[in-house]
Design an enzyme around this catalytic site. Structure first.
Site, PDB file in Angstrom:
ATOM      1  N   LEU A  19       0.815  -1.217   0.000  1.00  0.00           N
ATOM      2  CA  LEU A  19       0.000   0.000   0.000  1.00  0.00           C
ATOM      3  C   LEU A  19       0.845   1.262   0.000  1.00  0.00           C
ATOM      4  O   LEU A  19       0.457   2.288  -0.558  1.00  0.00           O
ATOM      5  CB  LEU A  19      -0.921   0.000   1.231  1.00  0.00           C
ATOM      6  CG  LEU A  19      -1.889  -1.177   1.352  1.00  0.00           C
ATOM      7  CD1 LEU A  19      -2.695  -1.076   2.641  1.00  0.00           C
ATOM      8  CD2 LEU A  19      -2.823  -1.230   0.149  1.00  0.00           C
ATOM      9  N   GLU A  49       5.246   2.583   0.371  1.00  0.00           N
ATOM     10  CA  GLU A  49       6.628   2.127   0.483  1.00  0.00           C
ATOM     11  C   GLU A  49       7.566   3.307   0.601  1.00  0.00           C
ATOM     12  O   GLU A  49       7.390   4.335  -0.061  1.00  0.00           O
ATOM     13  CB  GLU A  49       7.002   1.282  -0.739  1.00  0.00           C
ATOM     14  CG  GLU A  49       8.382   0.666  -0.661  1.00  0.00           C
ATOM     15  CD  GLU A  49       8.634  -0.306  -1.806  1.00  0.00           C
ATOM     16  OE1 GLU A  49       9.685  -0.976  -1.800  1.00  0.00           O
ATOM     17  OE2 GLU A  49       7.772  -0.392  -2.713  1.00  0.00           O
ATOM     18  N   GLY A  50       8.554   3.160   1.470  1.00  0.00           N
ATOM     19  CA  GLY A  50       9.579   4.181   1.641  1.00  0.00           C
ATOM     20  C   GLY A  50      10.951   3.624   1.365  1.00  0.00           C
ATOM     21  O   GLY A  50      11.110   2.605   0.686  1.00  0.00           O
ATOM     22  N   ARG A  90       7.757  -0.477   4.668  1.00  0.00           N
ATOM     23  CA  ARG A  90       6.636  -0.819   3.790  1.00  0.00           C
ATOM     24  C   ARG A  90       5.384  -1.036   4.622  1.00  0.00           C
ATOM     25  O   ARG A  90       5.460  -1.486   5.768  1.00  0.00           O
ATOM     26  CB  ARG A  90       6.927  -2.118   3.018  1.00  0.00           C
ATOM     27  CG  ARG A  90       7.901  -1.992   1.863  1.00  0.00           C
ATOM     28  CD  ARG A  90       8.150  -3.352   1.276  1.00  0.00           C
ATOM     29  NE  ARG A  90       9.064  -3.306   0.144  1.00  0.00           N
ATOM     30  CZ  ARG A  90       9.738  -4.351  -0.311  1.00  0.00           C
ATOM     31  NH1 ARG A  90       9.599  -5.521   0.288  1.00  0.00           N
ATOM     32  NH2 ARG A  90      10.545  -4.239  -1.342  1.00  0.00           N
ATOM     33  N   ASP A 118       2.789  13.802  17.247  1.00  0.00           N
ATOM     34  CA  ASP A 118       2.934  13.795  15.787  1.00  0.00           C
ATOM     35  C   ASP A 118       1.565  13.646  15.131  1.00  0.00           C
ATOM     36  O   ASP A 118       1.390  12.840  14.222  1.00  0.00           O
ATOM     37  CB  ASP A 118       3.871  12.666  15.359  1.00  0.00           C
ATOM     38  CG  ASP A 118       4.355  12.832  13.912  1.00  0.00           C
ATOM     39  OD1 ASP A 118       4.014  13.858  13.288  1.00  0.00           O
ATOM     40  OD2 ASP A 118       5.064  11.935  13.413  1.00  0.00           O
TER      41      ASP A 118
END
Length: 597
Positions: free
Chosen positions: A326, A328-329, A333, A455
């Site tokens: 869905l 992703e960095g 993930r 945050d």
């Protein structure tokens, strides 16, 4: 800010912060009313020869509102109807008003006062005669607001000033409207000659009216003993609180009876439209808990310690099936996964699965596990804590959360923005306010439990097809949304554009800081996922906030809703509204929208 001074493009600038009891919608009005183009003017004004002037001086405006500017009601015979129509809230500690006036020619006047609740406030008194001639030189007259002290009430008062120009013999009527809170003296005097009410408004009572004690010495000794006991109790509570903060497992034996409260159960007493002083009737919350976070505190936790703290919710990796990616960095993930029931393998349920890639460092894995536990053990319809983890040896750890099929709120809003013209998932302004109420409900629950999120943003919320919104932790957010985090030279990525000034400068975090972030999140909702302060260098954010700059009002955002955002961005944390007040404020506004849709 002087009248007519230009604002930087795309920015809204405040003056000094308002005093206690003054809500930010008043500031929003005066920032408009003090500009030369504001208001609706009428009258036979003369361009070359000054006539009648009635205004509040710069010192008076600063005392009442906190802005460095003059507020004119009549300037050179020209009436500012816009300024006269505004019902100004007088701070609770203010007991007098000062008006400046003068006229070049002979102008006769007549004063009159009216109060809607005579039991709470006496008829105002003034230091000038009730009728006479406006002085030719600049003068100041005072109006004393005298609360009776017999009841708690908001009093609406009107000062009527009838002006007659001798040469024309016509009468002009000016009505100055004010609202002031009055409080009972009896309850306050029983405690202290100088005390504070529930809204922290300072009230002064005459010491003569306080019942005398039988012995002054006994009184002072008693006060000293009480203070010592309170001090010792405060120390004990602080030690217990610090001790409890070290526990990651926040499971509680009792659920909060109010956790299910939200938009589905609106208050039957909420019938009014959003007002400048809303919400006066919201139940005040105790002072905000404050937590000072040391730099890189999460990195001091080892991977073994992080795994040990989630061992009780660990499940077998075989029960989890990974499907679509869905989000992703660089090293993280988020998957759409399937969790098989332990007792009945035929039963399955969808889940979010947060995990890391092979190149992720041990520190990054530890932070994912630690930050995932932020909401663990809390139960509220607008929170999404972790449900299980997979921490088997030789496998990358995985964190499981209940599935919300429309996914990340920020990505959802941006999708609506991209295809807004013919989007089948198009959302209305009422839907956006509905989402804001749910986020405020979840944050109100956290504030009552003295949990600080630190945050809050649209990226850390998820949404389903019924527009139900839930707040999540910030695990992997730095990697999945790298443009929302910045390092200011201290080797620590932080959500600079969402942070309150005290958090940004002093690393002081509290529920008041979460309120600031909620205001930015509300701005994200109304802009469908735009990035706040996008043109500002992150290194300059602290200076911009100190100077009073804020993000501009979004297009098509009602003034009442922007005023709610503005209140969240007060520099003084004590002047920001509580989440409980924000819930009621937004619920009233949502009801008003529904009445016209």
């Amino acid at each position: 800010m002087l009248p007519g001074a230009p604002d930087p493009p795309g920015w809204w600038i405040w003056g000094r912060q308002p005093g206690p009891g003054l809500w930010c919608p008043s500031l929003l009005f005066f920032l408009v009313a003090l500009s030369p183009a504001a208001g609706s003017y009428s009258g036979p004004g003369t361009a070359n020869e000054p006539g009648l002037n009635v205004y509040m001086s710069e010192e008076e405006v600063r005392r009442l509102i906190g802005l460095d500017a003059e507020l004119y009601y009549v300037r050179n015979d020209v009436i500012n109807h816009y300024a006269l129509s505004f019902n100004l809230l007088v701070p609770g500690e203010t007991s007098s008003l000062h008006f400046s006036w003068h006229a070049k020619s002979k102008v006769e006047y007549k004063l009159g006062f009216q109060v809607d609740k005579p039991l709470a406030m006496e008829i105002p008194q003034t230091n000038i005669s009730m009728q006479g001639v406006v002085p030719n030189s600049l003068s100041v007259f005072r109006v004393d607001l005298l609360c009776s002290g017999r009841m708690d009430s908001e009093v609406v008062l009107v000062m009527q000033l009838n002006i007659t120009i001798s040469s024309a013999k016509n009468i002009t009527v000016l009505n100055f409207k004010r609202r002031k809170m009055c409080y009972r003296k009896i309850e306050q005097e029983a405690r202290d000659p100088i005390s504070f009410d529930r809204n922290n408004t300072r009230i002064h009572f005459d010491p003569v009216n306080v019942a005398p004690t039988t012995s002054t010495r006994v009184f002072y000794i008693s006060v000293g003993v009480c203070c010592a006991v309170i001090f010792l109790v405060a120390i004990i509570l602080a030690v217990l609180h610090l001790h409890s903060m070290k526990r990651v497992d926040l499971d509680e034996s009792l659920s909060d009876s109010s956790s299910s409260q939200g938009l589905s159960q609106p208050s039957t007493q909420t019938t009014q439209y959003l007002r400048a002083d809303t919400p006066n009737n919201a139940t005040p919350v105790t002072s905000y808990p404050t937590l000072r976070i040391e730099k890189n505190d999460l990195k001091s936790v080892t991977l073994l310690e992080a795994k040990a703290k989630v061992k009780d919710i660990a499940i077998s990796r075989e029960r989890v099936t990974l499907k679509d990616v869905l989000h992703e960095g660089t090293f993280g993930r988020i998957f759409h996964g399937i969790l098989v029931d332990e007792k009945d393998p035929s039963k399955e349920k969808p889940v979010f699965v947060k995990t890391v890639k092979d190149q992720a460092s041990e520190v990054q894995v530890t932070m994912m596990l630690t930050e995932s536990c932020k909401l663990r053990g809390l139960h509220h319809r607008n929170l999404l804590p972790i449900s299980h983890v997979c921490i088997e040896e030789g496998e990358r750890p995985m964190v499981l959360l209940p599935f919300m099929n429309w996914g990340n709120l920020k990505l959802f809003l941006r999708q609506c923005k991209l295809v807004e013209a013919n989007n089948p998932q198009a959302i209305s302004q009422q839907d956006l306010v509905h989402m804001a109420i749910q986020i405020a409900c979840g944050m109100s629950y956290l504030a009552r439990r003295e949990v600080i999120h630190k945050d809050l943003a649209a990226r850390n919320c998820v949404i389903d097809e019924s527009l139900q919104v839930k707040i999540t932790d910030n695990a992997l957010s730095r990697d999945l949304f790298p443009m929302d985090y910045h390092c200011l030279g201290d080797n620590e990525n932080r959500p600079v554009r969402w942070m309150a000034l005290e958090s940004l400068v002093n690393k002081e975090f509290s529920s008041a800081g979460d309120v600031w972030a909620f205001g930015v999140t509300l701005w994200e909702l109304m802009t469908l996922g735009q990035t706040p302060y996008v043109d500002i260098d992150p290194f300059e954010m602290a200076a911009y906030l100190k100077d009073g700059y804020r993000i501009a009002q979004p297009i098509n955002c009602p003034d009442e809703l922007f005023a709610v955002m503005a209140c969240c961005w007060a520099l003084d944390p004590e002047e920001r509204p509580k989440f409980q007040q924000l819930v009621q404020c937004l619920t009233e506004f949502h009801s008003a929208l529904g009445a016209y849709v």
